[in-house]
Design a protein around this motif. Structure first.
Motif, PDB file in Angstrom:
ATOM      1  N   UNK A  11       0.783  -1.001  -0.164  1.00 51.40           N
ATOM      2  CA  UNK A  11       0.127   0.034   0.117  1.00 51.40           C
ATOM      3  C   UNK A  11       1.073   1.363  -0.058  1.00 51.40           C
ATOM      4  N   UNK A  12       0.235   2.469  -0.118  1.00 54.47           N
ATOM      5  CA  UNK A  12       1.161   3.633  -0.391  1.00 54.47           C
ATOM      6  C   UNK A  12       1.764   4.144   1.086  1.00 54.47           C
ATOM      7  N   UNK A  13       1.154   3.494   2.392  1.00 52.35           N
ATOM      8  CA  UNK A  13       2.151   3.743   3.233  1.00 52.35           C
ATOM      9  C   UNK A  13       3.387   3.122   3.273  1.00 52.35           C
ATOM     10  N   UNK A  14       3.459   1.763   3.000  1.00 50.01           N
ATOM     11  CA  UNK A  14       4.663   0.996   2.893  1.00 50.01           C
ATOM     12  C   UNK A  14       5.481   1.592   1.712  1.00 50.01           C
ATOM     13  N   UNK A  15       4.987   2.258   0.620  1.00 46.78           N
ATOM     14  CA  UNK A  15       5.942   3.011  -0.066  1.00 46.78           C
ATOM     15  C   UNK A  15       6.491   4.196   0.492  1.00 46.78           C
ATOM     16  N   UNK A  16       5.730   5.036   1.000  1.00 44.85           N
ATOM     17  CA  UNK A  16       6.358   6.128   1.541  1.00 44.85           C
ATOM     18  C   UNK A  16       7.247   5.890   2.731  1.00 44.85           C
ATOM     19  N   UNK A  17       7.086   4.902   3.481  1.00 48.11           N
ATOM     20  CA  UNK A  17       7.994   4.537   4.510  1.00 48.11           C
ATOM     21  C   UNK A  17       9.370   4.135   3.796  1.00 48.11           C
ATOM     22  N   UNK A  18       9.200   3.069   2.675  1.00 44.91           N
ATOM     23  CA  UNK A  18      10.407   2.598   1.940  1.00 44.91           C
ATOM     24  C   UNK A  18      11.345   3.643   1.549  1.00 44.91           C
ATOM     25  N   UNK A  19      10.658   4.582   0.942  1.00 42.65           N
ATOM     26  CA  UNK A  19      11.489   5.765   0.218  1.00 42.65           C
ATOM     27  C   UNK A  19      12.151   6.681   1.472  1.00 42.65           C
ATOM     28  N   UNK A  20      11.147   7.122   2.593  1.00 40.64           N
ATOM     29  CA  UNK A  20      11.662   7.762   3.680  1.00 40.64           C
ATOM     30  C   UNK A  20      13.000   7.167   4.362  1.00 40.64           C
ATOM     31  N   UNK A  21      12.823   5.757   4.462  1.00 42.31           N
ATOM     32  CA  UNK A  21      13.935   5.078   5.242  1.00 42.31           C
ATOM     33  C   UNK A  21      15.014   4.595   4.610  1.00 42.31           C
ATOM     34  N   UNK A  22      15.150   4.956   3.156  1.00 38.00           N
ATOM     35  CA  UNK A  22      16.224   4.518   2.267  1.00 38.00           C
ATOM     36  C   UNK A  22      16.126   2.988   2.115  1.00 38.00           C
ATOM     37  N   UNK A  23      15.105   2.290   2.307  1.00 34.31           N
ATOM     38  CA  UNK A  23      15.242   0.896   1.939  1.00 34.31           C
ATOM     39  C   UNK A  23      15.097   1.048   0.155  1.00 34.31           C
ATOM     40  N   UNK A  24      14.766   2.152  -0.494  1.00 30.10           N
ATOM     41  CA  UNK A  24      15.035   2.231  -1.885  1.00 30.10           C
ATOM     42  C   UNK A  24      15.523   3.821  -2.017  1.00 30.10           C
TER      43      UNK A  24
END
Ligand SMILES: CSC[C@@H](O)[C@@H](O)C(=O)COP(=O)(O)O
Length: 350
Positions: free
Chosen positions: A38-51
């Protein structure tokens, strides 16, 4: 196409109802793909540098917006557009510097502006996200070809951060010429700066290039001047997060230092970036928002405290290299040099 007898890793893979994402926080110790549902997973992945990495952030955000659109339950097209705008704004708040994030999200919004039905909007937005990924792969290959034409067998080239395959759809920008050189049996040696505080050079660039069999040597950031001198470095090539209309370039913190060193040693300093990393709406680098990240990135290494807990910290994630220090900006359309303001205007006028 490149032949595939060596490994070129991918970081973002669309899987119909989720995004499969290489967790770059854990490389090189663990290679795991996360399921962003979901969009929350995507936001968190970008913010935390997972991507991370400008083009990969843009592609992941595009798939995030597509996920939000596909999951939307609106009863009217107007409600759908309102929800989409909210999702756009939410994803746009994940990181401030890499312009590819805003470029990709805006491109998706534009693609659905004339949709007549919710179903049409949903399928259009997904098609556009997939297109952004496909185009980035082609663009990176072209950047690699143009960049490779600047190097010759035996060259020793320094880089910082990770502007490689996992920072893009595939191949990378600053690292793309090394993949192409490998295929053509041109021997290039890469010197990778570790890139404190988050160590993208030590963890990611070395991991990527070693898998492809590229000759890579790791140094700490403060070894750059000595290494340029003692190893007779022939050029420096870096990626970019945002390039202003006059060619001033934001990239990972430490890039500006390398540009100054290149000038001092009289070697070329190149920037490799797709057109999606240019921001012609801003006149110069002073207008580029520079992300400041959590102090713990500086006071700790791998979760271990190395500085006094309460020490004051300044942790800018990027710096801006002034255009006059850049020997050339390599894009998918070739290299621009010299009069950047004019050259960039030309690039965006057709
Ligand atoms: C092709 S990636 C180009 C840039 O995004 C890269 O050099 C960089 O600075 C990445 O920073 P990061 O903070 O890891 O997202």
């Amino acid at each position: 196409m490149l032949n595939e007898n060596f490994v070129i890793p991918r970081s973002v893979i669309w899987k119909e109802d989720y995004v499969s994402l290489l967790n770059q926080q854990k490389i090189p110790q663990v290679t795991e793909y996360l399921e962003l549902r979901n969009i929350e997973d995507v936001w968190e992945a970008i913010q935390s540098l997972k991507v991370r990495g400008a083009p990969a952030i843009g592609i992941t955000a595009a798939y995030g917006l597509a996920l939000a659109a596909l999951q939307d339950q609106s009863k009217s097209l107007q409600e759908f557009h309102q929800n989409l705008q909210k999702s756009h704004d939410y994803l746009a708040s994940s990181r401030p510097t890499a312009v590819n994030l805003f470029w990709a999200l805006d491109r998706l919004m534009k693609s659905v502006s004339n949709a007549q039905t919710i179903d049409e909007a949903k399928s259009t937005i997904l098609k556009e996200a997939i297109l952004i990924e496909k185009e980035d792969e082609q663009v990176c290959q072209l950047i690699g070809e143009h960049a490779l034409s600047l190097f010759k067998d035996g060259d020793r080239i320094m880089t910082i951060c990770n502007a490689g395959s996992i920072a893009t759809a595939k191949y990378g920008t600053a690292l793309a010429p090394f993949y192409l050189a490998k295929e053509k049996n041109i021997n290039l040696s890469v010197y990778a700066c570790e890139t404190r505080p988050v160590l993208q050079g030590a963890r990611l660039t070395t991991w990527e290039l070693m898998q492809a069999g590229v000759d890579v040597t790791l140094i700490t950031d403060n070894m750059a001047a000595h290494t340029i001198k003692s190893k007779d470095i022939t050029a420096i090539i870096v990626g970019a997060d945002r390039i202003a209309a006059n060619g001033d370039t934001a990239n990972k913190i430490g890039t500006f230092n390398l540009a100054l060193l290149a000038k001092s040693f009289n070697i070329p300093f190149y920037v490799a970036a797709p057109l999606s990393t240019f921001d012609p709406s801003i006149t110069d680098g002073d207008q580029i928002p520079i992300e400041e990240r959590n102090p713990e990135e500086v006071t700790q290494i791998n979760g271990i405290q190395v500085a006094p807990k309460d020490v004051k910290v300044f942790n800018p994630a990027f710096d801006v290299t002034p255009n006059e220090l850049i020997a050339g900006i390599i894009t998918e359309k070739g290299m621009i040099t010299g009069e950047y303001k004019e050259e960039i205007k030309k690039l965006f006028s057709n």
